[in-house]
Design an enzyme around this catalytic site. Structure first.
Site, PDB file in Angstrom:
ATOM      1  N   LYS A   1      -2.880   6.500  -9.231  1.00 24.31           N
ATOM      2  CA  LYS A   1      -3.647   5.757  -8.213  1.00 24.31           C
ATOM      3  C   LYS A   1      -2.712   5.200  -7.138  1.00 24.31           C
ATOM      4  O   LYS A   1      -2.952   5.370  -5.946  1.00 24.31           O
ATOM      5  CB  LYS A   1      -4.427   4.589  -8.866  1.00 24.31           C
TER       6      LYS A   1
ATOM      7  N   ARG B   1     -12.752  -2.672 -11.978  1.00 23.06           N
ATOM      8  CA  ARG B   1     -12.400  -2.216 -13.324  1.00 23.06           C
ATOM      9  C   ARG B   1     -13.485  -2.558 -14.325  1.00 23.06           C
ATOM     10  O   ARG B   1     -13.346  -2.227 -15.505  1.00 23.06           O
ATOM     11  CB  ARG B   1     -11.113  -2.906 -13.770  1.00 23.06           C
TER      12      ARG B   1
ATOM     13  N   ARG C   1       8.417   5.195 -15.038  1.00 23.05           N
ATOM     14  CA  ARG C   1       8.190   4.748 -13.654  1.00 23.05           C
ATOM     15  C   ARG C   1       9.165   3.647 -13.232  1.00 23.05           C
ATOM     16  O   ARG C   1       9.520   2.772 -14.002  1.00 23.05           O
ATOM     17  CB  ARG C   1       6.768   4.206 -13.533  1.00 23.05           C
TER      18      ARG C   1
ATOM     19  N   ARG D   1       8.383  -2.380 -14.402  1.00 30.96           N
ATOM     20  CA  ARG D   1       7.383  -3.390 -14.742  1.00 30.96           C
ATOM     21  C   ARG D   1       7.456  -3.792 -16.220  1.00 30.96           C
ATOM     22  O   ARG D   1       7.682  -2.950 -17.084  1.00 30.96           O
ATOM     23  CB  ARG D   1       5.979  -2.845 -14.439  1.00 30.96           C
TER      24      ARG D   1
ATOM     25  N   ARG E   1      -3.592  -0.802 -22.496  1.00 38.64           N
ATOM     26  CA  ARG E   1      -4.182  -0.613 -21.155  1.00 38.64           C
ATOM     27  C   ARG E   1      -5.133   0.586 -21.155  1.00 38.64           C
ATOM     28  O   ARG E   1      -6.177   0.569 -20.501  1.00 38.64           O
ATOM     29  CB  ARG E   1      -3.061  -0.438 -20.118  1.00 38.64           C
TER      30      ARG E   1
HETATM   31  P1  AP5 Z   1       1.286   5.566 -10.567  1.00 41.07           P
HETATM   32  O1  AP5 Z   1       0.822   6.152  -9.279  1.00 41.07           O
HETATM   33  O2  AP5 Z   1       2.172   4.377 -10.490  1.00 41.07           O
HETATM   34  O3  AP5 Z   1       0.039   5.337 -11.540  1.00 41.07           O
HETATM   35  P2  AP5 Z   1      -1.166   4.322 -11.462  1.00 41.07           P
HETATM   36  O4  AP5 Z   1      -2.420   5.062 -11.689  1.00 41.07           O
HETATM   37  O5  AP5 Z   1      -1.064   3.496 -10.191  1.00 41.07           O
HETATM   38  O6  AP5 Z   1      -0.845   3.481 -12.761  1.00 41.07           O
HETATM   39  P3  AP5 Z   1      -0.661   1.944 -13.037  1.00 41.07           P
HETATM   40  O7  AP5 Z   1       0.085   1.863 -14.325  1.00 41.07           O
HETATM   41  O8  AP5 Z   1      -0.057   1.214 -11.873  1.00 41.07           O
HETATM   42  O9  AP5 Z   1      -2.121   1.518 -13.221  1.00 41.07           O
HETATM   43  P4  AP5 Z   1      -2.645   0.359 -13.995  1.00 41.07           P
HETATM   44  O10 AP5 Z   1      -4.055   0.509 -13.654  1.00 41.07           O
HETATM   45  O11 AP5 Z   1      -2.337   0.279 -15.431  1.00 41.07           O
HETATM   46  O12 AP5 Z   1      -1.811  -0.892 -13.375  1.00 41.07           O
HETATM   47  P5  AP5 Z   1      -2.226  -2.041 -12.351  1.00 41.07           P
HETATM   48  O13 AP5 Z   1      -1.019  -2.462 -11.642  1.00 41.07           O
HETATM   49  O14 AP5 Z   1      -3.430  -1.647 -11.581  1.00 41.07           O
HETATM   50  O15 AP5 Z   1       2.026   6.730 -11.395  1.00 41.07           O
HETATM   51  C1  AP5 Z   1       2.689   6.434 -12.610  1.00 41.07           C
HETATM   52  C2  AP5 Z   1       4.020   7.203 -12.678  1.00 41.07           C
HETATM   53  O16 AP5 Z   1       3.721   8.596 -12.793  1.00 41.07           O
HETATM   54  C3  AP5 Z   1       4.893   7.048 -11.428  1.00 41.07           C
HETATM   55  O17 AP5 Z   1       6.245   6.990 -11.819  1.00 41.07           O
HETATM   56  C4  AP5 Z   1       4.627   8.327 -10.609  1.00 41.07           C
HETATM   57  O18 AP5 Z   1       5.771   8.726  -9.874  1.00 41.07           O
HETATM   58  C5  AP5 Z   1       4.272   9.333 -11.705  1.00 41.07           C
HETATM   59  N1  AP5 Z   1       3.226  10.276 -11.288  1.00 41.07           N
HETATM   60  C6  AP5 Z   1       2.132  10.016 -10.513  1.00 41.07           C
HETATM   61  N2  AP5 Z   1       1.395  11.139 -10.363  1.00 41.07           N
HETATM   62  C7  AP5 Z   1       2.038  12.121 -11.067  1.00 41.07           C
HETATM   63  C8  AP5 Z   1       1.767  13.507 -11.306  1.00 41.07           C
HETATM   64  N3  AP5 Z   1       0.695  14.116 -10.765  1.00 41.07           N
HETATM   65  N4  AP5 Z   1       2.629  14.198 -12.077  1.00 41.07           N
HETATM   66  C9  AP5 Z   1       3.729  13.586 -12.619  1.00 41.07           C
HETATM   67  N5  AP5 Z   1       4.035  12.281 -12.413  1.00 41.07           N
HETATM   68  C10 AP5 Z   1       3.199  11.551 -11.658  1.00 41.07           C
HETATM   69  O19 AP5 Z   1      -2.708  -3.178 -13.381  1.00 41.07           O
HETATM   70  C11 AP5 Z   1      -1.779  -3.864 -14.202  1.00 41.07           C
HETATM   71  C12 AP5 Z   1      -2.509  -4.958 -14.967  1.00 41.07           C
HETATM   72  O20 AP5 Z   1      -3.069  -5.919 -14.054  1.00 41.07           O
HETATM   73  C13 AP5 Z   1      -3.699  -4.498 -15.830  1.00 41.07           C
HETATM   74  O21 AP5 Z   1      -3.289  -4.041 -17.104  1.00 41.07           O
HETATM   75  C14 AP5 Z   1      -4.533  -5.794 -15.885  1.00 41.07           C
HETATM   76  O22 AP5 Z   1      -4.003  -6.721 -16.824  1.00 41.07           O
HETATM   77  C15 AP5 Z   1      -4.350  -6.378 -14.490  1.00 41.07           C
HETATM   78  N6  AP5 Z   1      -5.374  -5.945 -13.514  1.00 41.07           N
HETATM   79  C16 AP5 Z   1      -5.169  -5.212 -12.386  1.00 41.07           C
HETATM   80  N7  AP5 Z   1      -6.326  -5.005 -11.722  1.00 41.07           N
HETATM   81  C17 AP5 Z   1      -7.295  -5.608 -12.474  1.00 41.07           C
HETATM   82  C18 AP5 Z   1      -8.708  -5.703 -12.345  1.00 41.07           C
HETATM   83  N8  AP5 Z   1      -9.355  -5.135 -11.297  1.00 41.07           N
HETATM   84  N9  AP5 Z   1      -9.401  -6.379 -13.308  1.00 41.07           N
HETATM   85  C19 AP5 Z   1      -8.767  -6.962 -14.353  1.00 41.07           C
HETATM   86  N10 AP5 Z   1      -7.420  -6.895 -14.544  1.00 41.07           N
HETATM   87  C20 AP5 Z   1      -6.692  -6.219 -13.611  1.00 41.07           C
END
Ligand code: AP5
Length: 231
Positions: free
Chosen positions: A24, A99, A138, A172, A183
């Site tokens: 994402k 979410r 990552r 992170r 997660r």
């Molecule tokens: P990346 O693009 O970073 O993946 P992502 O989908 O953004 O994953 P996240 O881990 O950031 O999502 P998340 O939803 O768990 O975290 P968030 O910060 O939102 O890609 C990952 C890696 O893979 C990178 O190194 C990239 O280079 C590589 N990659 C990408 N595409 C690839 C491909 N096609 N092939 C190979 N490699 C690839 O949330 C964190 C925490 O915050 C949550 O756990 C929760 O506690 C809280 N939170 C956030 N939003 C909310 C909400 N709306 N409601 C409640 N709690 C929330």
């Protein structure tokens, strides 16, 4: 689109749905550059609140470290505040929000205040098993926020950001195998039902996100380009 910015005929609201590691953030940053939209990551906003030591950040810290979802109330308030900033008038890509169904309904209310709706929801379909490797490899540039991966997207010169030349990289606290499992569980319990929610509204497109980053980006650009042209 190689650095070109395609102009939107009006501000649009796009959502990227997908489990941790689906790409994402990676794809949102590319779309931001190509279409002049603003990437809104609730994960980044919450990490900012934790770093700033705000009340919301203090409440969110332990929840995030456990890989659970922060309360709807905190997340909706933080998103509402950010969406009120002037730059968001250009249109936004929501990365990690909504979410839960309650968040999706709150978003509809928020957009309705501006006579707007969700224009397009892209669900990134991936295999859970591959996500642990993606997330645990990552790291990001502390200077400009560019995202990297030990195996899949290493900097061209080891230890130096391709974008800004910084050598300050960060990992992170929640990017470990145990927290990723929690997660993923939270995603399937609370967020995956939004796929049917948006499908019923006719705004959903599902994209296979197991391929190469650039091939997925090109697919997403085609979808978003259509939204941009049709307005
Ligand atoms: P990346 O693009 O970073 O993946 P992502 O989908 O953004 O994953 P996240 O881990 O950031 O999502 P998340 O939803 O768990 O975290 P968030 O910060 O939102 O890609 C990952 C890696 O893979 C990178 O190194 C990239 O280079 C590589 N990659 C990408 N595409 C690839 C491909 N096609 N092939 C190979 N490699 C690839 O949330 C964190 C925490 O915050 C949550 O756990 C929760 O506690 C809280 N939170 C956030 N939003 C909310 C909400 N709306 N409601 C409640 N709690 C929330």
């Amino acid at each position: 689109m190689d650095g070109m910015t395609e102009t939107m005929t009006r501000p649009v609201t796009l959502i990227l749905l997908g489990p941790p590691g689906a790409g994402k953030g990676t794809q949102a940053r590319m779309l931001e550059q190509d279409f002049g939209l603003v990437q809104l990551s609730t994960g980044d906003l919450l990490r900012g609140a934790v770093a700033a030591g705000t009340d919301a950040g203090k409440a969110a810290k332990a929840v995030m470290e456990a890989g659970e979802l922060v309360s709807d109330e905190i997340v909706i308030n933080i998103l509402r505040d950010r969406m009120g900033d002037d730059d968001c008038a250009r249109g936004v890509i929501l990365d990690g929000f909504p979410r839960t169904t309650a968040q999706a309904e709150a978003l509809e209310g928020l957009l309705a205040e501006h006579n707007a709706t969700v224009d397009s929801v892209i669900s990134l379909a991936v295999d859970d098993a591959a996500m642990v490797e993606r997330v645990s490899g990552r790291f990001t540039c502390g200077g400009c926020g560019e995202g990297y991966h030990d195996t899949f997207k290493a900097p061209k010169v080891a230890g130096t950001c391709d974008n800004c030349g910084s050598s300050d990289f960060k990992r992170r606290a929640d990017d470990n195998a145990e927290t990723v499992a929690a997660r993923l569980e939270a995603y399937h319990a609370s967020t995956a039902p939004l796929i049917a929610f948006y499908d019923a509204k006719g705004t959903l497109t599902t994209v296979d996100a197991m391929g190469e980053i650039d091939a997925i980006a090109s697919h997403l650009s085609t979808i978003v380009g259509k939204v941009a042209r049709e307005g």
